[in-house]
Design a protein around this motif. Structure first.
Motif, short mmCIF file in Angstrom:
data_model
loop_
_atom_site.label_atom_id
_atom_site.label_comp_id
_atom_site.label_asym_id
_atom_site.label_seq_id
_atom_site.Cartn_x
_atom_site.Cartn_y
_atom_site.Cartn_z
N SER A 95 0.84 -1.19 0.00
CA SER A 95 0.00 0.00 0.00
C SER A 95 0.87 1.24 0.00
O SER A 95 1.94 1.24 0.60
CB SER A 95 -0.88 0.00 1.25
N GLU A 96 0.39 2.28 -0.70
CA GLU A 96 1.19 3.50 -0.73
C GLU A 96 1.30 4.14 0.66
O GLU A 96 2.35 4.62 1.04
CB GLU A 96 0.62 4.52 -1.71
N GLU A 97 0.19 4.16 1.40
CA GLU A 97 0.23 4.79 2.72
C GLU A 97 0.29 3.70 3.78
O GLU A 97 -0.36 2.68 3.67
CB GLU A 97 -1.03 5.64 2.95
N HIS A 98 1.08 3.96 4.81
CA HIS A 98 1.14 3.01 5.90
C HIS A 98 0.59 3.64 7.16
O HIS A 98 0.83 4.80 7.44
CB HIS A 98 2.57 2.53 6.12
N ILE A 135 -2.73 -1.34 -2.98
CA ILE A 135 -3.72 -0.37 -2.50
C ILE A 135 -3.16 1.05 -2.63
O ILE A 135 -2.07 1.33 -2.14
CB ILE A 135 -4.09 -0.64 -1.02
N ASP A 136 -3.90 1.90 -3.31
CA ASP A 136 -3.56 3.34 -3.36
C ASP A 136 -4.75 4.08 -2.76
O ASP A 136 -5.75 4.29 -3.44
CB ASP A 136 -3.30 3.79 -4.80
N PRO A 137 -4.66 4.46 -1.49
CA PRO A 137 -5.82 5.08 -0.84
C PRO A 137 -6.13 6.47 -1.38
O PRO A 137 -7.23 6.96 -1.18
CB PRO A 137 -5.42 5.18 0.63
N LEU A 138 -5.16 7.08 -2.02
CA LEU A 138 -5.39 8.44 -2.54
C LEU A 138 -4.52 8.61 -3.78
O LEU A 138 -3.30 8.71 -3.68
CB LEU A 138 -5.01 9.47 -1.47
N ASP A 139 -5.14 8.61 -4.95
CA ASP A 139 -4.42 8.85 -6.19
C ASP A 139 -4.77 10.25 -6.66
O ASP A 139 -5.89 10.73 -6.46
CB ASP A 139 -4.84 7.80 -7.24
N ALA A 140 -3.80 10.92 -7.29
CA ALA A 140 -3.90 12.35 -7.63
C ALA A 140 -3.75 13.21 -6.37
O ALA A 140 -4.50 14.17 -6.16
CB ALA A 140 -5.17 12.69 -8.39
N THR A 141 -2.78 12.86 -5.56
CA THR A 141 -2.51 13.60 -4.33
C THR A 141 -2.23 15.07 -4.62
O THR A 141 -2.72 15.97 -3.93
CB THR A 141 -1.27 13.01 -3.62
N GLN A 142 -1.42 15.32 -5.65
CA GLN A 142 -1.08 16.70 -6.01
C GLN A 142 -2.35 17.49 -6.32
O GLN A 142 -2.54 18.61 -5.84
CB GLN A 142 -0.13 16.69 -7.21
#
Ligand SMILES: Nc1ncnc2c1ncn2[C@@H]1O[C@H](COP(=O)(O)O)[C@@H](OP(=O)(O)O)[C@H]1O
Ligand SMILES: [Mg+2]
Ligand SMILES: [Mg+2]
Ligand SMILES: [Mg+2]
Length: 320
Positions: A95-98, A135-142
């Motif tokens: 996952s991107e976020e831990h 898992i990418d909980p938030l894509d397009a963070t920028q």
């Protein structure tokens, strides 16, 4: 000899129902995984009524239903990791976020809802060791930080032996969800036709590298280039999602480094519809092992993908 008598015969262990339960996964369970099953089934309306109500707070209503706070999705990361790992210790979850999942007491009942049972037939048992979940909980963070909410998605992907099999792309701000299960179906469709002679190309707006000149060399100086945020959003631009806030394009090109949680779900959805996502050299991407994809991206559907690859200029990964 005395020292080995406490070992149970291996045959006994392998036949034991408990042993089997922990080691093979019905892939439909992962499509129906509680943190995203509501979205897969077509709406968030029931979310606040669910027994397990930690996913996110409702942030107000739109005409399409409640908008789920993105922080809720970050919180989901902890739960997702914990629930999957606790139930199937042998599944690899990236996952991107831990987040710290300690104290998370939620139980995954692994009940597959009727709607999914009705759409997807059985026989999808896979040994847990062969599964990688991205898992990418938030894509397009920028874009999220710039308040460009239409680009924001949360994504989940299930790969088997490195091949993308299940993809879910959810837009938390409009409540729209696209999913695809390779060989089984999808809730989204491609458009009727695509212009690949003079394609409209969708590209990154914040990690673009030298994509503009790359596209112009491939398809001509007058090529229409659409800068957009989010890898999930850009895959949806190739399809016909029932979501109003969506650009459309004929192909998606990315020339800089990208992570597999950004692209696996889109790859799975495209594959479930007969489309393709490859590196710029036309290679399949392996969704096991390391988290990076260094070969760039070319995504297309209803098109001769190999012919598109041939039109691309030479590309070197370290020159972007
Ligand atoms: N060169 C790069 N290095 C690392 N991540 C990249 C990248 N290019 C794109 N990405 C990631 O891929 C996603 C889509 O990028 P873009 O919007 O620029 O097309 C974003 O995911 P996140 O927002 O989840 O971090 C972004 O961070
Ligand atoms: Mg990132
Ligand atoms: Mg991302
Ligand atoms: Mg992200």
């Amino acid at each position: 000899r005395a020292g080995v008598t406490h070992h149970l015969p291996r045959a006994y262990l392998v036949e034991s129902p408990l042993f089997r339960q922990k080691r093979t996964v019905d892939l439909r369970e992962l499509l129906a995984f509680p943190p995203w099953s509501a979205a897969v089934q077509g709406g968030w309306e029931g979310e606040e009524d669910q027994e397990d109500n930690t996913r996110g707070k409702s942030k107000g209503k739109t005409k399409k239903g409640p908008v789920v706070l993105t922080l809720g999705d970050l919180n989901c990361t902890a739960r997702c990791l914990y629930l999957i790992k606790n139930t199937y210790p042998n599944i690899q979850v990236n996952s991107e976020e831990h987040a710290n999942a300690e104290g998370e007491a939620t139980v995954w009942t692994r009940i597959i809802p009727e709607e999914i049972l009705a759409k997807i037939s059985g026989g999808k048992e896979v040994p847990a060791e062969r599964i990688t979940v991205w898992i990418d909980p938030l894509d397009a963070t920028q874009e999220y930080t710039e308040n460009l909410q239409k680009y924001v998605t949360t994504m989940v992907c299930v790969a088997v032996d490195g091949d993308p099999v299940i993809g879910v792309i959810h837009k938390p701000f409009t409540g729209y969800t696209a999913w695809g299960f390779v060989g089984e179906g999808s809730n989204v469709v491609p458009r009727a036709s695509y212009n690949t002679n003079f394609p409209k190309v969708i590209v990154s707006r914040s990690h673009s590298g030298k994509v503009k000149s790359f596209v112009q060399v491939a398809f001509g100086n007058n090529t229409e280039i659409i800068p957009a945020g989010g890898a999930g959003y850009k895959v949806l631009a190739l399809l016909d999602p029932t979501d109003e806030e969506q650009d459309t394009a004929d192909i998606y090109i990315h020339v800089t480094y990208i992570k597999k949680w950004d692209i696996c779900a889109g790859d799975a959805i495209l594959r479930s519809l007969g489309g393709q996502m490859t590196t710029l050299k036309g290679e399949q991407i392996d969704y096991s092992g390391t988290e990076g994809n260094k070969g760039g991206l070319l995504a297309s559907i209803k098109t001769d993908h190999e012919a598109l690859v041939k039109r691309l200029p030479p590309w070197e990964e370290n020159k972007q």
